[in-house]
Enzyme design. Structure first.
Site, PDB file in Angstrom:
ATOM      1  N   ARG A 257      15.192 -17.350  13.933  1.00 43.99           N
ATOM      2  CA  ARG A 257      14.053 -17.372  13.023  1.00 43.99           C
ATOM      3  C   ARG A 257      14.516 -16.838  11.666  1.00 43.99           C
ATOM      4  O   ARG A 257      14.638 -15.632  11.470  1.00 43.99           O
ATOM      5  CB  ARG A 257      12.917 -16.511  13.587  1.00 43.99           C
ATOM      6  CG  ARG A 257      11.569 -16.747  12.926  1.00 43.99           C
ATOM      7  CD  ARG A 257      10.575 -15.691  13.342  1.00 43.99           C
ATOM      8  NE  ARG A 257      10.886 -14.417  12.691  1.00 43.99           N
ATOM      9  CZ  ARG A 257      10.740 -13.222  13.250  1.00 43.99           C
ATOM     10  NH1 ARG A 257      10.342 -13.128  14.490  1.00 43.99           N
ATOM     11  NH2 ARG A 257      11.016 -12.130  12.569  1.00 43.99           N
ATOM     12  N   HIS A 261       8.259 -13.357  10.892  1.00 46.62           N
ATOM     13  CA  HIS A 261       7.408 -13.887  11.965  1.00 46.62           C
ATOM     14  C   HIS A 261       6.260 -14.710  11.386  1.00 46.62           C
ATOM     15  O   HIS A 261       6.007 -15.837  11.801  1.00 46.62           O
ATOM     16  CB  HIS A 261       6.867 -12.725  12.804  1.00 46.62           C
ATOM     17  CG  HIS A 261       5.909 -13.143  13.870  1.00 46.62           C
ATOM     18  ND1 HIS A 261       6.285 -13.881  14.967  1.00 46.62           N
ATOM     19  CD2 HIS A 261       4.576 -12.918  14.007  1.00 46.62           C
ATOM     20  CE1 HIS A 261       5.237 -14.098  15.732  1.00 46.62           C
ATOM     21  NE2 HIS A 261       4.186 -13.529  15.173  1.00 46.62           N
ATOM     22  N   TYR A 270      13.175  -4.538  10.824  1.00 48.38           N
ATOM     23  CA  TYR A 270      13.813  -4.524  12.140  1.00 48.38           C
ATOM     24  C   TYR A 270      15.095  -5.354  12.224  1.00 48.38           C
ATOM     25  O   TYR A 270      15.708  -5.450  13.288  1.00 48.38           O
ATOM     26  CB  TYR A 270      12.830  -4.997  13.229  1.00 48.38           C
ATOM     27  CG  TYR A 270      12.156  -6.331  12.957  1.00 48.38           C
ATOM     28  CD1 TYR A 270      12.776  -7.533  13.277  1.00 48.38           C
ATOM     29  CD2 TYR A 270      10.896  -6.387  12.388  1.00 48.38           C
ATOM     30  CE1 TYR A 270      12.167  -8.747  13.040  1.00 48.38           C
ATOM     31  CE2 TYR A 270      10.256  -7.591  12.142  1.00 48.38           C
ATOM     32  CZ  TYR A 270      10.897  -8.772  12.476  1.00 48.38           C
ATOM     33  OH  TYR A 270      10.274  -9.984  12.223  1.00 48.38           O
TER      34      TYR A 270
END
Length: 370
Positions: A257, A261, A270
């Protein structure tokens, strides 16, 4: 079926590497060049739509957008391997797959715009509504496949999910049901490394997600999710096996990805840019373009036309999304029940009377009587 037939390979199948070089495989043939050329055109459009959606979010015209930037090969392959009679069950991130299945781009984005439940007719396109809850669409998919087989229909269902969905109980229930009843379902897990901020290492200790298939008694297949050629080969084989009565297959596509998100997420909290950087070189679009160019299958004019067509579609989408929605109040009652209840009919009649009174510029007689 022997246990060895259920296990995936030790490494993801790859037919075209990140430099555009061919990697022949004894079992899986390279798809035809014209098929890959069509896939490239779709990848170009997919990337442009992802970029356009990001811009529309920043402009406040879309409420949210879960980008599939970098995962477009999975999206396009999922649509390309299905026959007209087959069904696709997408996730919230699979808008590109929905469009590749034939849904009008604006209709596919209506849900993300926030002014209607779903903008397309699932029955017309054989695409289930996009689902935000993790893994719930997998249960719907196996139920649909079971019903289709009971009706004697030649239908294969391709159900998409992410790696995070494999941590849900619905994933287990769907795969177990599909295997026990030997249903014509292909489960495509897009392993993009994260369930929002939770890395795969905190979700499973299995060698791969594809290895989970043997626990249900179904085939597990591992494929490079940024290689359209390998995806078409593996998913195409799984669809045909399902159609011929071979039962379900679990396919794990290893991808990444690239974007956050959603627009509400800050991925820098993160993961680091050093982690993202190598995946940029594995871009599915650039990889396939390099292979097609090396094979002499992609003329400069063809590439330019693919991008020009993508720009036209993006412009049409932009124009449609920029227009203000004009919902009608009576639509509140249009899709609640197939047969409206007496209470709903009464409420709909009351609202209609109020609207007529407002248009006529006089008080509602029902309100006046109160």
């Amino acid at each position: 079926m022997h246990a060895d037939d259920l296990l995936p390979g030790d490494t993801p199948l790859r037919l075209i590497d990140q430099d555009g070089a061919s990697h022949p495989d004894d079992r899986h043939r390279m798809p035809a060049a014209d098929t890959l050329l069509e896939g490239y055109r779709r990848l170009v459009l997919a990337r442009r739509l992802n970029d356009q959606a990001d811009a529309l979010v920043r402009q406040g015209r879309l409420a949210v957008y879960p980008s599939s930037h970098g995962q477009e090969a999975c999206e396009i392959a999922a649509a390309m391997v299905l026959g007209e009679q087959d069904w696709l069950f997408p996730t919230y991130r699979d808008t590109v797959a929905v469009i590749a299945r034939g849904v009008d781009p604006f209709e596919a984005f209506v849900l993300l715009r926030g002014d209607w439940h779903s903008g397309y007719d699932p029955n017309r396109h054989r695409v289930a509504p996009q689902a935000t809850p993790l893994a719930t669409q997998l249960l719907h998919a196996v139920g649909f496949a079971h019903a289709a087989r009971l009706r004697g229909e030649d239908t294969v269902v391709l159900a998409m999910c992410g790696d995070g969905a494999t941590s849900e109980g619905d994933f287990h229930e769907a795969l177990n049901f599909a295997a026990v009843f030997h249903l014509p379902v292909v489960f495509l897990v897009q392993n993009n490394g994260y369930a929002i901020s939770v890395p795969l290492s905190r979700q499973t200790a299995a060698p791969s997600l594809a290895h989970k298939g043997i626990g249900y008694g179904m085939r597990g297949r591992l494929v490079d999710g940024n290689d359209l050629a390998a995806l078409l080969a593996v998913l195409g084989e799984a669809v045909e096996e399902a159609r011929e009565g071979g039962g379900p297959t679990l396919v794990e596509a290893v991808t990444y990805r690239i974007k956050s998100h959603t627009n509400a997420d800050d991925a820098t909290r993160y993961r680091t840019s050093d982690e993202v950087e190598p995946w940029l070189a594995r871009d599915p679009l650039l990889r396939l373009r390099a292979w097609l160019t090396a094979q002499g299958e992609l003329a400069e004019g063809d590439d330019a036309e693919a991008h020009a067509q993508a720009e036209r579609v993006a412009a049409d989408l932009r124009t449609a999304v920029m227009a203000d929605a004009e919902p009608h109040p009576e639509d509140l009652f249009a899709h609640v029940y197939a047969t409206p209840t007496p209470q709903l009919r009464e409420q709909a009649a009351q609202l209609a009377a109020e609207l007529r009174a407002a248009e006529a510029g006089r008080p509602n007689t029902q309100e006046a009587a109160r």
